[in-house]
Design a protein around this motif. Structure first.
Motif, mmCIF file in Angstrom:
data_model
loop_
_atom_site.group_PDB
_atom_site.id
_atom_site.type_symbol
_atom_site.label_atom_id
_atom_site.label_comp_id
_atom_site.label_asym_id
_atom_site.label_seq_id
_atom_site.Cartn_x
_atom_site.Cartn_y
_atom_site.Cartn_z
ATOM 1 N N LEU A 121 0.375 6.735 6.772
ATOM 2 C CA LEU A 121 1.168 6.814 7.718
ATOM 3 C C LEU A 121 2.310 7.135 6.868
ATOM 4 O O LEU A 121 3.988 7.639 6.957
ATOM 5 N N LEU A 122 2.262 5.909 5.838
ATOM 6 C CA LEU A 122 2.818 5.985 4.719
ATOM 7 C C LEU A 122 2.944 6.976 3.843
ATOM 8 O O LEU A 122 4.357 7.017 2.992
ATOM 9 N N LYS A 123 2.101 8.190 4.090
ATOM 10 C CA LYS A 123 2.719 9.131 3.020
ATOM 11 C C LYS A 123 2.050 9.050 1.384
ATOM 12 O O LYS A 123 2.893 9.316 0.691
ATOM 13 N N VAL A 124 1.196 7.926 1.433
ATOM 14 C CA VAL A 124 1.467 7.666 0.116
ATOM 15 C C VAL A 124 -0.472 7.419 -0.261
ATOM 16 O O VAL A 124 -0.952 7.332 0.657
ATOM 17 N N SER A 125 -0.896 7.433 -1.565
ATOM 18 C CA SER A 125 -3.037 7.669 -1.425
ATOM 19 C C SER A 125 -3.064 5.995 -0.882
ATOM 20 O O SER A 125 -2.281 4.793 -1.444
ATOM 21 N N ARG A 126 -4.798 6.446 -0.762
ATOM 22 C CA ARG A 126 -5.072 5.032 0.240
ATOM 23 C C ARG A 126 -5.251 3.623 -1.714
ATOM 24 O O ARG A 126 -5.535 2.633 -0.806
ATOM 25 N N ASN A 127 -5.723 3.886 -2.254
ATOM 26 C CA ASN A 127 -5.723 3.420 -4.273
ATOM 27 C C ASN A 127 -4.268 2.620 -3.411
ATOM 28 O O ASN A 127 -3.854 1.499 -3.803
ATOM 29 N N THR A 128 -3.233 3.303 -3.287
ATOM 30 C CA THR A 128 -1.591 2.573 -3.566
ATOM 31 C C THR A 128 -2.231 1.588 -2.294
ATOM 32 O O THR A 128 -0.913 0.251 -2.646
ATOM 33 N N VAL A 129 -2.607 1.223 -0.895
ATOM 34 C CA VAL A 129 -2.543 0.945 -0.520
ATOM 35 C C VAL A 129 -3.554 -0.348 -0.397
ATOM 36 O O VAL A 129 -3.292 -1.022 -0.136
ATOM 37 N N ILE A 130 -4.498 -0.318 -0.854
ATOM 38 C CA ILE A 130 -4.729 -1.272 -1.479
ATOM 39 C C ILE A 130 -4.875 -2.555 -2.264
ATOM 40 O O ILE A 130 -5.022 -2.782 -2.782
ATOM 41 N N LYS B 250 3.572 -3.152 -1.108
ATOM 42 C CA LYS B 250 3.265 -4.549 -0.546
ATOM 43 C C LYS B 250 4.685 -5.111 -0.282
ATOM 44 O O LYS B 250 4.919 -5.828 0.552
ATOM 45 N N GLU B 251 5.750 -4.821 -1.165
ATOM 46 C CA GLU B 251 7.670 -5.153 -0.632
ATOM 47 C C GLU B 251 7.685 -5.146 1.232
ATOM 48 O O GLU B 251 8.375 -5.950 1.936
ATOM 49 N N TYR B 252 7.947 -3.396 1.791
ATOM 50 C CA TYR B 252 7.747 -3.835 2.510
ATOM 51 C C TYR B 252 6.805 -4.088 3.557
ATOM 52 O O TYR B 252 7.877 -4.786 4.238
ATOM 53 N N MET C 283 7.379 1.398 14.990
ATOM 54 C CA MET C 283 6.733 0.421 13.475
ATOM 55 C C MET C 283 6.211 1.521 11.653
ATOM 56 O O MET C 283 5.364 2.636 12.682
ATOM 57 N N PHE C 284 6.363 0.968 10.957
ATOM 58 C CA PHE C 284 5.985 1.981 9.483
ATOM 59 C C PHE C 284 6.542 3.318 9.813
ATOM 60 O O PHE C 284 6.181 4.282 8.849
ATOM 61 N N GLN C 285 7.951 3.628 10.180
ATOM 62 C CA GLN C 285 8.410 4.821 10.058
ATOM 63 C C GLN C 285 10.105 4.407 9.352
ATOM 64 O O GLN C 285 10.655 6.103 9.101
ATOM 65 N N ASP C 286 9.710 3.298 8.163
ATOM 66 C CA ASP C 286 11.733 3.532 8.127
ATOM 67 C C ASP C 286 11.352 3.348 6.732
ATOM 68 O O ASP C 286 11.998 3.222 6.387
ATOM 69 N N PHE C 287 9.667 3.344 6.313
ATOM 70 C CA PHE C 287 9.868 3.517 5.260
ATOM 71 C C PHE C 287 9.746 4.815 4.115
ATOM 72 O O PHE C 287 9.967 5.778 4.337
ATOM 73 N N LYS C 288 10.527 4.350 2.879
ATOM 74 C CA LYS C 288 11.467 4.697 2.539
ATOM 75 C C LYS C 288 11.081 5.001 0.849
ATOM 76 O O LYS C 288 11.332 3.507 -0.044
ATOM 77 N N LEU C 289 10.033 5.761 0.207
ATOM 78 C CA LEU C 289 10.185 5.623 -1.336
ATOM 79 C C LEU C 289 11.440 5.772 -2.529
ATOM 80 O O LEU C 289 12.184 7.010 -2.420
ATOM 81 N N VAL C 290 11.702 4.620 -3.567
ATOM 82 C CA VAL C 290 12.496 5.354 -4.015
ATOM 83 C C VAL C 290 11.602 5.516 -6.021
ATOM 84 O O VAL C 290 10.526 5.539 -5.733
ATOM 85 N N ASP C 291 12.637 6.207 -6.310
ATOM 86 C CA ASP C 291 11.510 6.988 -8.092
ATOM 87 C C ASP C 291 11.111 5.749 -8.570
ATOM 88 O O ASP C 291 10.268 6.176 -9.178
#
Length: 498
Positions: free
Chosen positions: A45-54, A18-20, A1-9
């Motif tokens: 896991l998602l390789k984003v900042s902690r503030n983004t997850v918060i 959030k939507e993922y 789980m959480f391995q298929d997350f892909k960012l768009v620009d």
């Protein structure tokens, strides 16, 4: 789980996270009351900042997808994903299937049958398409439009984002009333309704004039605007078409029809300037004659102010509503859609004050009001003095394309009759043995498409040897090449018929 997350620009990262997570919850990959990874863990896991997850977790909680337990973390909220079971029988979405085609009424069915866009040819990549008569977006002055938007938002942005008035944005109404007065219209006793383009205005007017207890009866030029035919038929009007002459509607035939069917017609629909599809401009003498006839028989006229600004030669001819003077028998429907930014869905109905009072209530019942932001941008753009500058540029470019298209038709299609005094298209009439649907099929195979002319005629089987050629969005090279191809296919068809 959480391995298929892909960012768009092009979207904020927190919203994407959030939507993922939301999708995982909806799909059942995350179960009710299951603890979500800590903000630190998920950021890794998602390789984003902690503030983004918060921020994402806060959004999920606001939307009701999660709940937080202080000191313990975030958990998945209970979701209602299916209907409750009753007496052991599972009632799921697959059990509730309605045959919507069978439920459609005559109006809905007719709308599909008359929908030219659905019946038309889809242009393949690389096709030379003469089907459009929309303006060329390459001419749009984006800087002036952006400036108009920023100017108006700075003045009253908060007001513009709220509900507006059914009648329309008053500064725009005042401007357009002066604009119509400058066309020679006597505006005493008249008022204006702002609509979402010509089509909505026409539909509202027809709904107000449609008689009860019987089918309506309308009289119009033949051929005429396909959208008008479609809406007249959908509103239950029987249509009588009057042939066109080189300078507009055949007035003698019009008078004969009125004499033959006295007190029969509920309205007339006319496009006196750069008529769609023929491009003909009705002469001043005929406009006067039409006004006298309609006055004598007391038939209201809906005047379509189509393309009036795209005059390439000759003197300006006042609209029919101006010819009518202080009379209130003409309903003028205008828009800048074929000249200026059709994406701003703004049109107007200018008519007797008593009629506008009723149309305003119909508009309010249907759509509340036309987009106030669209109206205000158009108003500010006009107020800033951009319109005359833009129309001058557009008229110069379209005149050049018009003359090129006309010259190509004369050179490569000598067997055709041409009509079109300006605007964004030409109308071609071939020898009677040429079927333009057959011609279209042959041209499509060669990468060229156009609009067969029979779609603009009242009765089935009329105009089968005609076509409309829109040039506004076609490059010079493609205009020449496309008309050459049409000419070659015409000659092949004529050879095959010998």
């Amino acid at each position: 789980m959480f391995q298929d997350f892909k960012l768009v620009d092009d979207r904020p990262v927190a919203i994407q996270v959030k939507e993922y997570v939301k999708r995982l919850i909806i799909k059942g990959a995350l179960q009710a009351d299951q603890k979500l990874p800590s903000t630190r863990e998920l950021s890794g896991l998602l390789k984003v900042s902690r503030n983004t997850v918060i921020a994402a977790y806060e959004g999920l909680e606001d939307d009701g997808y999660t709940y937080a337990i202080p000191g313990k973390g975030s958990y998945v909220a209970t979701m209602v994903t299916r209907l409750a079971e009753d007496n052991g029988d599972s009632v799921g979405s697959s059990a509730w299937q309605i045959d919507w085609k069978a439920r459609m009424n005559e109006y809905a069915g007719s709308a599909v049958e008359l929908d030219m866009m659905k019946q038309g040819i889809r242009a393949q990549k690389g096709t030379i398409s003469f089907t459009s008569i929309a303006p060329d977006e390459q001419l749009f002055d984006l800087g002036d439009v952006k400036r108009a938007f920023m100017d108006r938002m700075a003045i009253e942005g908060q007001v513009l984002l709220n509900y507006g008035y059914a009648k329309g944005y008053k500064p725009l109404i005042d401007y357009l009333m002066r604009y119509m007065e400058n066309k020679g219209v006597d505006i005493s006793g008249k008022d204006m309704l702002i609509t979402s383009g010509f089509t909505e205005g026409f539909d509202i007017v027809l709904s107000a004039l449609r008689p009860y207890g019987r089918r309506g009866a309308a009289i119009c030029e033949n051929p005429t605007h396909h959208t008008a035919i479609k809406n007249l038929k959908l509103q239950g009007f029987e249509i009588t078409g009057i042939p066109m002459e080189r300078d507009g509607i055949d007035v003698e035939q019009l008078e004969k029809e009125l004499q033959k069917q006295t007190n029969h017609f509920d309205l007339a629909y006319l496009t006196p300037s750069y008529h769609n599809p023929t491009g003909i401009v009705m002469s001043a003498a005929k406009r006067s004659a039409v006004v006298k006839l309609m006055m004598r028989y007391q038939i209201p006229v809906i005047e379509d102010g189509f393309n009036e600004e795209l005059r390439y030669s000759g003197a300006h001819i006042a609209p029919i509503i101006a010819t009518a003077g202080q009379g209130n028998g003409v309903i003028y429907i205008g828009s800048f859609s074929k000249v200026l930014f059709p994406g701003l869905r703004v049109g107007w109905v200018l008519a007797d004050r008593a009629l506008i009072n009723n149309l305003e209530s119909i508009k309010r019942a249907r759509t509340i009001h036309t987009s106030t932001i669209d109206q205000s941008i158009l108003y500010q753009y006009l107020l800033n003095g951009n319109f005359d500058k833009y129309v001058k540029k557009a008229r110069t470019e379209y005149k050049r394309k018009y003359e090129l298209t006309k010259a190509c038709c004369e050179a490569y299609l000598p067997e055709t009759q041409l009509s079109g005094d300006g605007g964004l298209h030409l109308f071609l009439t071939f020898p009677s043995k040429i079927d333009t649907h057959e011609l279209l099929e042959a041209c499509t195979a060669q990468g060229v498409i156009f609009t067969p002319g029979d779609r603009f005629f009242i009765q089935e089987g009329e105009g089968t040897n005609t076509l409309r050629l829109g040039f506004s969005r076609v490059t010079d090279e493609n205009i020449v090449q496309g008309i050459q191809i049409i000419g070659e296919q015409v000659r092949d068809l004529l050879k095959g018929q010998r």
